[in-house]
Design an enzyme around this catalytic site. Sequence first.
Site, short mmCIF file in Angstrom:
data_model
loop_
_atom_site.label_atom_id
_atom_site.label_comp_id
_atom_site.label_asym_id
_atom_site.label_seq_id
_atom_site.Cartn_x
_atom_site.Cartn_y
_atom_site.Cartn_z
N CYS A 1 6.58 26.38 15.78
CA CYS A 1 7.23 25.07 15.72
C CYS A 1 6.60 24.00 16.61
CB CYS A 1 8.70 25.22 16.07
SG CYS A 1 9.54 26.52 15.15
N CYS B 1 11.95 23.78 20.64
CA CYS B 1 11.88 25.20 20.88
C CYS B 1 10.78 25.78 19.99
CB CYS B 1 13.22 25.87 20.57
SG CYS B 1 13.84 25.51 18.90
#
Length: 340
Positions: free
Chosen positions: A3, A324
């Site tokens: 991510c 995150c």
Amino acid sequence: MACISSNQSITSAMGILASGGADAVIAGGVETMSDVPIRVNRSLRKILLSLNKAKTMGARLGLLSSIRPKHFAPELPAVSEFSTNETMGHSGDRLCASFGITRREQDEFALRSHTLADQATKDGNLSDVLEYKVPGKPVVVSKDNGIRVSSIENMAKLRPAFVRPYGTVTAANASFLTDGASACLIMTEDKALALGLKPKAYLREYVYVSQDPKDQLLLGPAYATPKVLEKASLKLTDIDVFEYHEAFAGQVLSNLKAMDSDWFGQNYMGRKGKVGSIPMDKLNTWGGSLSIGHPFGATGVRLATTAANRLIKEDGKYALLAACAAGGQGHGMIVERYPS
């Protein structure tokens, strides 16, 4: 880095510029979730590798005779955490349970994201994300089919997607996987001005953090926010724009709750107390990954460019973006609006 892959691209570019290795760098990332690799069964791979090493015909025939129909079943792809092998949705459900985030709260935050993204699209604020013209081809993408303004009642009808029957993460309050690409042009201020270009923002400071992914995978923003603020000598109240990656609605809400908790600050972050409360009217006001989608490799640049664009549109000075990532990692960055 999943991510935060293109966040890493950006900060690598910053390092190249700072070292004098270049004066202009393009940073970005791409993800093709509609055509992910599907691997051959692990057991069959072992047999085929052994076959390659077999020295006699008898040894080869012995290996071939051990192949069974079950060996031809492929390993289907899954969004799983590489260090714990846990699906990220399960991590999201555990996080929500730990912080007491209800299904209703998650659905309300997801609906907020879709509603804000829909309005931002109508206002033309997401044109750099949604409008893409393919050179030499009559193709124009001007609408995101992932933005769906539903209702709390309809969202409540969906079954839990990961932990059944008691889970709270559903298809409606989780980011959807999609194809996507992003890129940004980063250069030294002198180079930009020499080329006659008008910069949007300065990339000021950044940090990377990590935690035990077996404990909680998705708390990167909670750890990164105070560290990047300290590095930039700023306070939470100095920030005009917050752009947090929305992996799951409950993940964002849990991070906000963690940062506003004295207990969490003292026991998990080594602080005297809490980080503070982030005003919702400064957070993801043009929607986020829940509504726009989450192509892993592209999301980081989208966060940075949206932060810069919001600073210009909202006449702010500082933006903080955080996300995150796999491995219990996280990223935080301070973006400062370029003076007009």
